[in-house]
Write an enzyme that holds these catalytic residues in place. Structure first.
Site, PDB file in Angstrom:
ATOM      1  N   LYS A 284       0.818  -1.220   0.000  1.00 45.09           N
ATOM      2  CA  LYS A 284       0.000   0.000   0.000  1.00 45.09           C
ATOM      3  C   LYS A 284       0.856   1.277   0.000  1.00 45.09           C
ATOM      4  O   LYS A 284       2.069   1.226   0.282  1.00 45.09           O
ATOM      5  CB  LYS A 284      -0.931  -0.023   1.222  1.00 45.09           C
ATOM      6  CG  LYS A 284      -1.991  -1.135   1.167  1.00 45.09           C
ATOM      7  CD  LYS A 284      -2.949  -1.030   2.354  1.00 45.09           C
ATOM      8  CE  LYS A 284      -4.047  -2.081   2.286  1.00 45.09           C
ATOM      9  NZ  LYS A 284      -4.992  -1.969   3.433  1.00 45.09           N
TER      10      LYS A 284
ATOM     11  N   TYR B  63     -12.215  -1.892  -3.793  1.00 44.23           N
ATOM     12  CA  TYR B  63     -12.712  -2.052  -2.422  1.00 44.23           C
ATOM     13  C   TYR B  63     -14.239  -1.937  -2.340  1.00 44.23           C
ATOM     14  O   TYR B  63     -14.780  -1.658  -1.272  1.00 44.23           O
ATOM     15  CB  TYR B  63     -12.049  -1.026  -1.497  1.00 44.23           C
ATOM     16  CG  TYR B  63     -10.723  -1.492  -0.915  1.00 44.23           C
ATOM     17  CD1 TYR B  63     -10.639  -2.661  -0.154  1.00 44.23           C
ATOM     18  CD2 TYR B  63      -9.555  -0.767  -1.094  1.00 44.23           C
ATOM     19  CE1 TYR B  63      -9.445  -3.092   0.395  1.00 44.23           C
ATOM     20  CE2 TYR B  63      -8.339  -1.193  -0.546  1.00 44.23           C
ATOM     21  CZ  TYR B  63      -8.297  -2.348   0.197  1.00 44.23           C
ATOM     22  OH  TYR B  63      -7.104  -2.769   0.748  1.00 44.23           O
TER      23      TYR B  63
ATOM     24  N   PHE C  76     -15.330   3.702   6.847  1.00 41.69           N
ATOM     25  CA  PHE C  76     -13.968   4.086   6.458  1.00 41.69           C
ATOM     26  C   PHE C  76     -13.740   4.032   4.949  1.00 41.69           C
ATOM     27  O   PHE C  76     -12.633   4.286   4.473  1.00 41.69           O
ATOM     28  CB  PHE C  76     -12.940   3.198   7.171  1.00 41.69           C
ATOM     29  CG  PHE C  76     -13.137   1.718   6.943  1.00 41.69           C
ATOM     30  CD1 PHE C  76     -12.686   1.100   5.794  1.00 41.69           C
ATOM     31  CD2 PHE C  76     -13.784   0.940   7.903  1.00 41.69           C
ATOM     32  CE1 PHE C  76     -12.863  -0.257   5.587  1.00 41.69           C
ATOM     33  CE2 PHE C  76     -13.972  -0.433   7.702  1.00 41.69           C
ATOM     34  CZ  PHE C  76     -13.508  -1.027   6.540  1.00 41.69           C
TER      35      PHE C  76
ATOM     36  N   ARG D  96      -1.858 -14.200   4.699  1.00 48.13           N
ATOM     37  CA  ARG D  96      -2.581 -13.516   5.788  1.00 48.13           C
ATOM     38  C   ARG D  96      -1.784 -13.618   7.096  1.00 48.13           C
ATOM     39  O   ARG D  96      -1.771 -12.684   7.906  1.00 48.13           O
ATOM     40  CB  ARG D  96      -3.982 -14.122   5.986  1.00 48.13           C
ATOM     41  CG  ARG D  96      -4.932 -14.018   4.795  1.00 48.13           C
ATOM     42  CD  ARG D  96      -5.479 -12.636   4.532  1.00 48.13           C
ATOM     43  NE  ARG D  96      -6.049 -11.997   5.690  1.00 48.13           N
ATOM     44  CZ  ARG D  96      -6.745 -10.850   5.633  1.00 48.13           C
ATOM     45  NH1 ARG D  96      -6.966 -10.246   4.471  1.00 48.13           N
ATOM     46  NH2 ARG D  96      -7.213 -10.298   6.723  1.00 48.13           N
TER      47      ARG D  96
ATOM     48  N   THR E 267      -5.341  -6.905  10.859  1.00 42.05           N
ATOM     49  CA  THR E 267      -5.658  -5.623  10.204  1.00 42.05           C
ATOM     50  C   THR E 267      -5.146  -4.438  11.017  1.00 42.05           C
ATOM     51  O   THR E 267      -4.535  -3.511  10.482  1.00 42.05           O
ATOM     52  CB  THR E 267      -7.183  -5.503  10.007  1.00 42.05           C
ATOM     53  OG1 THR E 267      -7.660  -6.681   9.357  1.00 42.05           O
ATOM     54  CG2 THR E 267      -7.541  -4.274   9.200  1.00 42.05           C
TER      55      THR E 267
ATOM     56  N   ARG F  68       2.561  -6.180   9.324  1.00 39.71           N
ATOM     57  CA  ARG F  68       1.823  -5.058   9.926  1.00 39.71           C
ATOM     58  C   ARG F  68       2.377  -4.682  11.299  1.00 39.71           C
ATOM     59  O   ARG F  68       2.419  -3.491  11.648  1.00 39.71           O
ATOM     60  CB  ARG F  68       0.338  -5.393   9.970  1.00 39.71           C
ATOM     61  CG  ARG F  68      -0.314  -5.223   8.581  1.00 39.71           C
ATOM     62  CD  ARG F  68      -1.655  -5.867   8.496  1.00 39.71           C
ATOM     63  NE  ARG F  68      -2.418  -5.423   7.317  1.00 39.71           N
ATOM     64  CZ  ARG F  68      -3.547  -5.997   6.928  1.00 39.71           C
ATOM     65  NH1 ARG F  68      -4.042  -7.029   7.588  1.00 39.71           N
ATOM     66  NH2 ARG F  68      -4.190  -5.546   5.854  1.00 39.71           N
TER      67      ARG F  68
ATOM     68  N   ASN G  96      -2.058   0.391   6.718  1.00 35.98           N
ATOM     69  CA  ASN G  96      -1.487  -0.828   7.304  1.00 35.98           C
ATOM     70  C   ASN G  96      -0.646  -1.644   6.318  1.00 35.98           C
ATOM     71  O   ASN G  96      -0.535  -2.851   6.437  1.00 35.98           O
ATOM     72  CB  ASN G  96      -2.597  -1.666   7.948  1.00 35.98           C
ATOM     73  CG  ASN G  96      -3.673  -2.060   6.948  1.00 35.98           C
ATOM     74  OD1 ASN G  96      -3.571  -1.724   5.780  1.00 35.98           O
ATOM     75  ND2 ASN G  96      -4.682  -2.772   7.405  1.00 35.98           N
TER      76      ASN G  96
ATOM     77  N   HIS H  83      -2.304  -5.322   1.545  1.00 34.58           N
ATOM     78  CA  HIS H  83      -3.593  -5.997   1.340  1.00 34.58           C
ATOM     79  C   HIS H  83      -3.299  -7.438   0.951  1.00 34.58           C
ATOM     80  O   HIS H  83      -2.326  -7.710   0.251  1.00 34.58           O
ATOM     81  CB  HIS H  83      -4.383  -5.344   0.196  1.00 34.58           C
ATOM     82  CG  HIS H  83      -5.504  -6.220  -0.301  1.00 34.58           C
ATOM     83  ND1 HIS H  83      -6.728  -6.259   0.322  1.00 34.58           N
ATOM     84  CD2 HIS H  83      -5.557  -7.136  -1.304  1.00 34.58           C
ATOM     85  CE1 HIS H  83      -7.496  -7.151  -0.304  1.00 34.58           C
ATOM     86  NE2 HIS H  83      -6.803  -7.691  -1.292  1.00 34.58           N
TER      87      HIS H  83
ATOM     88  N   GLU I  36      -9.579 -10.664  -7.658  1.00 36.49           N
ATOM     89  CA  GLU I  36      -8.592  -9.592  -7.496  1.00 36.49           C
ATOM     90  C   GLU I  36      -7.415  -9.765  -8.459  1.00 36.49           C
ATOM     91  O   GLU I  36      -6.924  -8.789  -9.031  1.00 36.49           O
ATOM     92  CB  GLU I  36      -8.122  -9.548  -6.035  1.00 36.49           C
ATOM     93  CG  GLU I  36      -9.247  -9.089  -5.099  1.00 36.49           C
ATOM     94  CD  GLU I  36      -8.899  -9.195  -3.622  1.00 36.49           C
ATOM     95  OE1 GLU I  36      -9.762  -8.810  -2.804  1.00 36.49           O
ATOM     96  OE2 GLU I  36      -7.801  -9.666  -3.270  1.00 36.49           O
TER      97      GLU I  36
HETATM   98  O1  CDP Z   1      -7.021  -5.759   4.918  1.00 35.71           O
HETATM   99  P1  CDP Z   1      -7.803  -6.721   5.778  1.00 35.71           P
HETATM  100  O2  CDP Z   1      -8.422  -7.847   4.972  1.00 35.71           O
HETATM  101  O3  CDP Z   1      -7.003  -7.223   6.942  1.00 35.71           O
HETATM  102  O4  CDP Z   1      -9.008  -5.885   6.445  1.00 35.71           O
HETATM  103  P2  CDP Z   1     -10.479  -5.522   5.904  1.00 35.71           P
HETATM  104  O5  CDP Z   1     -11.422  -5.681   7.046  1.00 35.71           O
HETATM  105  O6  CDP Z   1     -10.773  -6.282   4.634  1.00 35.71           O
HETATM  106  O7  CDP Z   1     -10.390  -3.983   5.573  1.00 35.71           O
HETATM  107  C1  CDP Z   1      -9.814  -3.506   4.374  1.00 35.71           C
HETATM  108  C2  CDP Z   1      -8.936  -2.325   4.699  1.00 35.71           C
HETATM  109  O8  CDP Z   1      -9.758  -1.250   5.161  1.00 35.71           O
HETATM  110  C3  CDP Z   1      -7.922  -2.531   5.824  1.00 35.71           C
HETATM  111  O9  CDP Z   1      -6.750  -3.215   5.432  1.00 35.71           O
HETATM  112  C4  CDP Z   1      -7.642  -1.090   6.239  1.00 35.71           C
HETATM  113  O10 CDP Z   1      -6.741  -0.458   5.332  1.00 35.71           O
HETATM  114  C5  CDP Z   1      -9.025  -0.454   6.091  1.00 35.71           C
HETATM  115  N1  CDP Z   1      -9.753  -0.382   7.377  1.00 35.71           N
HETATM  116  C6  CDP Z   1      -9.850   0.829   8.043  1.00 35.71           C
HETATM  117  O11 CDP Z   1      -9.360   1.845   7.540  1.00 35.71           O
HETATM  118  N2  CDP Z   1     -10.510   0.897   9.262  1.00 35.71           N
HETATM  119  C7  CDP Z   1     -11.065  -0.202   9.796  1.00 35.71           C
HETATM  120  N3  CDP Z   1     -11.687  -0.119  10.976  1.00 35.71           N
HETATM  121  C8  CDP Z   1     -10.972  -1.442   9.151  1.00 35.71           C
HETATM  122  C9  CDP Z   1     -10.312  -1.491   7.931  1.00 35.71           C
HETATM  123 MG    MG Z   2      -9.883  -7.781   3.493  1.00 32.05          MG
END
Ligand code: CDP
Ligand code: MG
Length: 140
Positions: free
Chosen positions: A11, A51, A59, A87, A93, A104, A114, A117, A128
């Site tokens: 990212k 996304y 968010f 993962r 996350t 992370r 973070n 992805h 994707e």
């Molecule tokens: O990336 P990951 O699959 O771990 O998390 P996600 O739940 O699919 O969320 C996608 C992305 O949204 C995260 O990697 C963060 O960059 C962002 N996010 C955020 O800004 N605030 C949150 N509370 C949760 C996610």
């Molecule tokens: Mg995700």
């Protein structure tokens, strides 16, 4: 267990801090092979489409702005159990919850910024990968 492929993004927070190499090293050290890679700068529309699954989340707007704020590195990683392994290497996350040694835990700046992805399931990995790469660009 057969070889599996997953989709990864390094990212903007990480590309801006010159962490691309350090992050790729984590993937390779975990046995994941980079079989496709490109550095691109997403538009807001492209980030929004990628996304779209998070469209209703509070968010979403901030996430799209962040993803379009600087270059990303899109990659396809291949290996045994690649989706789950990636993962694991990424960590939780929220970096505050990420295990020591994960990408992370070491590099992320916040829950939003973070650093990486990674696809969360075979279906999303296939969608994707196809969004960013043609079959000709996947070189195993
Ligand atoms: O990336 P990951 O699959 O771990 O998390 P996600 O739940 O699919 O969320 C996608 C992305 O949204 C995260 O990697 C963060 O960059 C962002 N996010 C955020 O800004 N605030 C949150 N509370 C949760 C996610
Ligand atoms: Mg995700």
């Amino acid at each position: 267990m057969a070889l599996e492929r997953t989709f990864s993004i390094i990212k903007p927070d990480a590309t801006k801090r010159n962490l691309t190499g350090a992050i790729v090293k984590k993937f390779e050290d975990a046995g994941l092979r980079v079989v496709a890679s490109k550095r691109i700068h997403l538009t807001m529309a492209q980030a929004g489409e990628f996304y779209a699954v998070h469209k209703e989340r509070p968010f979403y707007g901030e996430l799209c702005e962040f993803m379009a704020s600087a270059p990303i590195v899109a990659q396809v990683l291949e290996g045994e159990n690649a989706i789950a392994k990636n993962r694991e290497v990424m960590g939780a996350t929220n970096p505050a919850d990420a295990e020591a040694g994960t990408i992370r835990a070491e590099f992320a700046q916040s829950v939003g910024e973070n650093s990486v992805h990674g696809s969360d399931a075979p279906e999303t990995a296939a969608i994707e990968i196809a969004y960013f790469f043609s079959g000709l660009e996947l070189v195993g």
